[in-house]
Each structure stands twice: as structure tokens, then as C-alpha cells.
Design an enzyme around this catalytic site. Sequence first.
Site, mmCIF file in Angstrom:
data_model
loop_
_atom_site.group_PDB
_atom_site.id
_atom_site.type_symbol
_atom_site.label_atom_id
_atom_site.label_comp_id
_atom_site.label_asym_id
_atom_site.label_seq_id
_atom_site.Cartn_x
_atom_site.Cartn_y
_atom_site.Cartn_z
ATOM 1 N N MET A 31 87.575 70.825 87.603
ATOM 2 C CA MET A 31 88.844 70.673 88.315
ATOM 3 C C MET A 31 89.130 69.188 88.538
ATOM 4 O O MET A 31 89.917 68.817 89.411
ATOM 5 C CB MET A 31 88.802 71.408 89.661
ATOM 6 N N LEU A 34 85.888 63.801 88.743
ATOM 7 C CA LEU A 34 84.569 63.918 88.109
ATOM 8 C C LEU A 34 83.547 62.972 88.761
ATOM 9 O O LEU A 34 83.861 61.839 89.104
ATOM 10 C CB LEU A 34 84.678 63.607 86.609
ATOM 11 N N GLY A 37 77.558 64.752 88.766
ATOM 12 C CA GLY A 37 77.242 66.157 88.472
ATOM 13 C C GLY A 37 77.969 66.616 87.217
ATOM 14 O O GLY A 37 77.375 67.220 86.314
ATOM 15 N N HIS A 38 79.272 66.283 87.155
ATOM 16 C CA HIS A 38 80.042 66.642 85.946
ATOM 17 C C HIS A 38 79.507 65.870 84.738
ATOM 18 O O HIS A 38 79.447 66.408 83.628
ATOM 19 C CB HIS A 38 81.524 66.284 86.124
ATOM 20 N N LEU A 185 75.957 66.274 95.035
ATOM 21 C CA LEU A 185 77.261 65.725 94.656
ATOM 22 C C LEU A 185 78.314 66.835 94.630
ATOM 23 O O LEU A 185 78.056 67.939 94.175
ATOM 24 C CB LEU A 185 77.176 65.059 93.283
ATOM 25 N N SER A 187 82.934 67.056 94.619
ATOM 26 C CA SER A 187 84.203 66.323 94.711
ATOM 27 C C SER A 187 84.668 66.289 96.161
ATOM 28 O O SER A 187 85.344 65.360 96.589
ATOM 29 C CB SER A 187 85.262 66.993 93.844
HETATM 30 O O1 PAF Z 1 83.551 74.719 89.698
HETATM 31 C C1 PAF Z 1 84.723 74.366 89.414
HETATM 32 O O2 PAF Z 1 85.032 73.185 89.289
HETATM 33 C C2 PAF Z 1 85.798 75.429 89.229
HETATM 34 O O3 PAF Z 1 85.587 76.505 90.090
HETATM 35 C C3 PAF Z 1 85.922 75.905 87.772
HETATM 36 C C4 PAF Z 1 84.648 76.582 87.294
HETATM 37 C C5 PAF Z 1 86.252 74.735 86.869
HETATM 38 C C6 PAF Z 1 87.078 76.926 87.671
HETATM 39 O O4 PAF Z 1 88.295 76.391 88.077
#
Ligand code: PAF
Length: 277
Positions: A31, A34, A37-38, A185, A187
Site C-alpha cells: 500500500m 515503503l 520491511g517492504h 517496521l 508504515s
Molecule cells: O499488507 C498490506 O500492505 C495490504 O494489506 C495488502 C496486502 C497490500 C493488501 O492491500
Amino acid sequence: MKIISSPLELKEYLKTLCGDPEKKVGFVPTMGALHEGHISLIKKARGENEVLVVSIFLNPTQFLAGEDLDKYPRRDEADKKICELGGVDVLFFPHAKDMYGEDEVSLLAPKVRGYVLEGTSRPGHFNGVLTVIMKLLHLVNPHKAYFGKKDAQQLNLIQLMVKQMFMDVIVVPVDTVREKDGLALSSRNAYLSSQERQEALKISASLYLAGKMVSKNVLTTKEIVHAMRETLAPLEISYVAIVNRDFEYIEKVEIGNSIILVEAKVGTTRLLDNIWL
Ligand code: PAF
């Protein structure tokens, strides 16, 4: 890196990019906003696939009325740079109007597993998560999709959906990334003042305590939860729970099949964390 916002254009582009069915496609849905973790999801996916697709979509259907959809952190330009540096091939960045129509077919989270823990705090939240993940998986058609273990219940429900809907994608769980002092971590950490950030450390501290108790062979969940609640005080606790990997409450920790989860409010921010034992 190709940036695409139209779902149909994404489908067409991936058809040409992945003409050879042997080419493995990895997918990391996010979402945005970032963080490391991402980045660890992106790194893992980059290492395991020929083509890497990341999506950034602040999915409105997983937010309940009155939640933080409008103030959720947005860092679009920084996010694009992170993806570029992470070797992402295709960044899917749709608008809500391209993902949802007027009279939508909907997907419902299971009545039991979808309505415990996070599902009790946010009833209906997982309907939105599963719906958007189903849409995204259909668009990208990846071999593997990567999800953080920090959102353990989300991960579990996505695994269940993939199994029950006979989907071919492999769901890859990825370990939580923490700050040096233990804070997981998220957001949503961006909402914390410096004092709240300090208070938030009680969450990881309670999980470390639980891990220590288990290593000393204290396995009774009642005893562990009690000690964790003492560590968490005076935070407002939504839940402290010990479940097996099917998200059923258990009375004794089973090593290799347990997850200890906490959700607590720090100021006005709800934070989640867990450890897998
Ligand atoms: O974990 C997230 O960031 C959201 O729930 C996801 C999996 C991208 C779905 O919108």
C-alpha cells in the site's frame, strides 16, 4: 522500470514481457509508504524470479469507516525510487476507480478465522484485503507472491483463500524486519511521536519476554499472556493471543506451530506485532 496504472494495460504488458511460461514472475503487493520491511520482500522476490512486479495501491475497501485511509502516509516519489533501486521490472500504481466498479462482486473472509483478533478489532477488514489480493493476483498471475509475517492473520487468510480457490500461486511468508531496539517496521510508525515510539517498545518487549518464557519451558498460554499484559501496561491492549498456525487458540505453546500476537494502541495508533515459535 515500467510504471503502469491501468489494470488492462498491465495484463497486456505482462503477456509480452513473460511470453515464455518458464519465466518466473514474482509479485509484492503493497500500500506504499515503503520501508525496510517492504524492501526485504522486494529483495527476496528479486532473487527468486525473472520478472518482478510490485503494486502500490492504497486499497480503500480494507479500511473501515473512521479509520486512517485519508491520513495513511503517502510517499509516491520515494516509493518509486525504492522500487527502481530494488530492481523492480513493473510497478503497478492504479487508481481506486480502475480497480473497483459500482456494483461489485465481493469476496467474504471466512466467518471464524476472519473475525477473530484483528477481525474483531476491524470487522470486515479482511473482506477488503482478500478482494483486492484476488484482483491483483488475477492481474499479475505470478508464480510467487510475497507477504510479511508481521500481518500474520492476513497472511494466513491469503494462504487459505489461495488453497480454497484452487489458485496456483505460491504464497511466500517473509520475516518481520525490526529497528535495532526491537520496534517492528510498519508504515503506521510514521504516526508516532518520539515519546509514543518509546512506549511502543513495550510491544516487542512483551514478545521477547514470551520467547524467553518459552525457552525456559513455560508453555502455558495463560501464564505467558498474563506476563505479557503486565509488560504492556499501561498501553491499551486490543488483544494478546497465542494461536496455532491455523489461528486456533491453544492452551499450550507448541514449538513449530505457534504464533504469539499483540495488538495495542499507542496514542491513537494501533500497532501489531507477533513472533512465530
Ligand atoms: O499488507 C498490506 O500492505 C495490504 O494489506 C495488502 C496486502 C497490500 C493488501 O492491500
